[in-house]
Enzyme design. Structure first.
Site, PDB file in Angstrom:
ATOM      1  N   GLU A  96       0.861  -1.366  -0.033  1.00 36.88           N
ATOM      2  CA  GLU A  96      -0.100   0.001   0.130  1.00 36.88           C
ATOM      3  C   GLU A  96       0.834   1.189   0.142  1.00 36.88           C
ATOM      4  O   GLU A  96       0.558   2.197  -0.739  1.00 36.88           O
ATOM      5  CB  GLU A  96      -1.046   0.075   1.110  1.00 36.88           C
ATOM      6  CG  GLU A  96      -2.105  -0.918   1.064  1.00 36.88           C
ATOM      7  CD  GLU A  96      -2.968  -0.389  -0.211  1.00 36.88           C
ATOM      8  OE1 GLU A  96      -3.421   0.669  -0.331  1.00 36.88           O
ATOM      9  OE2 GLU A  96      -3.466  -1.311  -0.784  1.00 36.88           O
ATOM     10  N   CYS A 126     -24.219   5.275 -13.603  1.00 34.24           N
ATOM     11  CA  CYS A 126     -23.144   6.550 -13.526  1.00 34.24           C
ATOM     12  C   CYS A 126     -23.788   7.758 -14.164  1.00 34.24           C
ATOM     13  O   CYS A 126     -24.257   7.649 -15.384  1.00 34.24           O
ATOM     14  CB  CYS A 126     -22.147   5.950 -14.165  1.00 34.24           C
ATOM     15  SG  CYS A 126     -20.750   7.467 -14.305  1.00 34.24           S
ATOM     16  N   CYS A 149     -12.007   2.951 -15.454  1.00 29.77           N
ATOM     17  CA  CYS A 149     -12.503   4.625 -15.387  1.00 29.77           C
ATOM     18  C   CYS A 149     -11.193   5.388 -15.308  1.00 29.77           C
ATOM     19  O   CYS A 149     -10.920   6.133 -14.261  1.00 29.77           O
ATOM     20  CB  CYS A 149     -13.410   4.733 -14.074  1.00 29.77           C
ATOM     21  SG  CYS A 149     -14.175   6.419 -13.963  1.00 29.77           S
ATOM     22  N   CYS A 151     -17.887  -0.540 -18.477  1.00 25.50           N
ATOM     23  CA  CYS A 151     -17.735  -0.267 -17.088  1.00 25.50           C
ATOM     24  C   CYS A 151     -18.945  -0.739 -16.349  1.00 25.50           C
ATOM     25  O   CYS A 151     -20.123  -0.715 -16.706  1.00 25.50           O
ATOM     26  CB  CYS A 151     -17.671   1.057 -16.794  1.00 25.50           C
ATOM     27  SG  CYS A 151     -17.531   1.677 -15.137  1.00 25.50           S
ATOM     28  N   CYS A 186     -16.465   3.641 -20.636  1.00 24.25           N
ATOM     29  CA  CYS A 186     -17.659   3.502 -20.128  1.00 24.25           C
ATOM     30  C   CYS A 186     -18.338   2.330 -20.603  1.00 24.25           C
ATOM     31  O   CYS A 186     -19.132   1.790 -19.865  1.00 24.25           O
ATOM     32  CB  CYS A 186     -18.428   4.778 -20.270  1.00 24.25           C
ATOM     33  SG  CYS A 186     -17.520   6.262 -19.588  1.00 24.25           S
TER      34      CYS A 186
HETATM   35  S1  SF4 Z   1     -19.506   4.711 -16.596  1.00 24.47           S
HETATM   36 FE1  SF4 Z   1     -18.823   6.471 -14.972  1.00 24.47          FE
HETATM   37  S2  SF4 Z   1     -17.672   5.039 -13.772  1.00 24.47           S
HETATM   38 FE2  SF4 Z   1     -17.754   3.892 -15.616  1.00 24.47          FE
HETATM   39  S3  SF4 Z   1     -15.892   4.395 -16.665  1.00 24.47           S
HETATM   40 FE3  SF4 Z   1     -17.634   5.903 -17.318  1.00 24.47          FE
HETATM   41  S4  SF4 Z   1     -17.439   7.610 -15.984  1.00 24.47           S
HETATM   42 FE4  SF4 Z   1     -16.241   6.298 -15.249  1.00 24.47          FE
END
Ligand code: SF4
Length: 328
Positions: free
Chosen positions: A36, A199, A183, A193, A190
């Site tokens: 970490e 989101c 992200c 994601c 996105c």
């Molecule tokens: S959907 Fe939202 S959280 Fe996911 S990569 Fe795109 S901006 Fe980032």
């Protein structure tokens, strides 16, 4: 079925997570803590390929780190930069007196362990249900909740809101992985994601958070003089807060150039709060300063030097090699 960001994240992690990272394959808080701290300011690839295993080989336990000399710890940290991290590790290991704390609450009292790091270690080693808030997670939260303002306190509230207390280990690791691989700061992916359905910032991720006003860093010029006597070179161990404990050559803001000073070259080193522009000289001028000690080239290899002093050292070696080739 109703969309759940937490469930979607766990399914994504199961399939795409970086499950084989060595600090994820242990429940021992000591290597988790080391990873970490190394991962603050340093990329996973670099930590994995160059620093994590040699450090643990040299200091395999909390006791070994506590008993080590600070010089040895700094030497193993060489190349990672941000040496305060290494000094804090060493001090914290001594403060632990053989037992690493079992709760995030107790970890925070150790030097170099902030709230997010404590939550990370506690959730990874002991499954304590606490969210993390590192740079990657901050970026996800800003976008997921469409938060423009940079407000740490507010972000912690949102970190708890999105958190899955039933799966602290997987949730926090997954958030790290989504931040590192999906992200992304530039051009987030996105479409793949797990947070996409909910989101709020996905249409304009660049808007979250608002951009920092960047101020250009000041440039500090200095003269780095490598004093030589009988093929030994003068270095001192720094006692100032900045680069504390590292060895370095004489460095002054400005000093008249002596008749035996030989120009070796210029170096640039970027630090977090300024840029150093150094002019390096090899000097055979008489030099007396009780803070300095004299070392051979082989002995210097054993010392921990700052990156700037390493660059000065490289110029010196190049110059000596050239002289040797020229038969001087
Ligand atoms: S959907 Fe939202 S959280 Fe996911 S990569 Fe795109 S901006 Fe980032």
């Amino acid at each position: 079925m109703k969309y759940s960001p937490q469930q979607s994240l766990l399914i994504w992690y199961e399939k795409n997570g970086r499950h084989t990272l060595p600090w994820r394959l242990t429940k021992d808080p000591y290597p988790i803590w080391i990873s970490e701290i190394m991962l603050q300011q340093t990329q996973v690839k670099t930590v994995l390929e160059r620093f994590y295993f040699p450090f643990l080989e040299r200091f395999p336990s909390l006791e070994a780190l506590a008993e080590a000399q600070l010089d040895d710890v700094l030497k193993m940290w060489e190349g990672l930069g941000y040496y305060t991290r290494a000094r804090n590790l060493h001090t914290a290991a001594r403060e632990c007196r053989g037992t690493f704390p079992r709760t995030a609450h107790d970890m925070i009292s150790l030097p170099g362990i902030g709230r997010s790091t404590a939550h990370a270690i506690a959730s990874f080693a002991y499954n304590e249900p606490l969210p993390i808030l590192d740079a990657n997670v901050k970026r996800i939260l800003h976008r997921f909740f469409a938060l423009s303002k940079r407000d740490e306190k507010q972000l912690w509230t949102y970190a708890y809101q999105l958190f899955d207390p039933n799966h602290p280990f997987e949730y926090n690791q997954a958030m790290m992985d989504v931040g590192a691989t999906v992200c992304l700061a530039k051009k987030p992916l996105c479409d793949v994601c797990p947070f996409k359905p909910a989101c709020l910032g996905k249409g304009s991720p660049d808007a979250y958070p608002e951009k920092k006003t960047t101020r250009s860093k000041p440039i500090r010029t200095s003269v780095i003089r490598i004093y030589r006597r009988d093929n030994r070179y003068a270095l001192m161990q720094r006692s100032s807060r900045f680069l504390h404990g590292l060895w370095g050559f004489s460095e002054t803001v400005n000093l008249p150039i002596g008749s035996t000073d030989h120009f070796l070259g210029d170096i640039t080193q970027h630090y977090s709060h300024f840029t150093l522009a150094g002019t390096v000289y090899l000097s055979d001028e008489p030099f007396e300063d009780e803070r300095f000690e004299w070392f051979s080239l082989d002995e210097i290899k054993e010392l921990s030097l700052s990156r700037a002093d390493h660059k000065a050292m490289a110029l010196l070696r190049y110059n000596l090699d050239q002289k040797r080739e020229d038969g001087c």
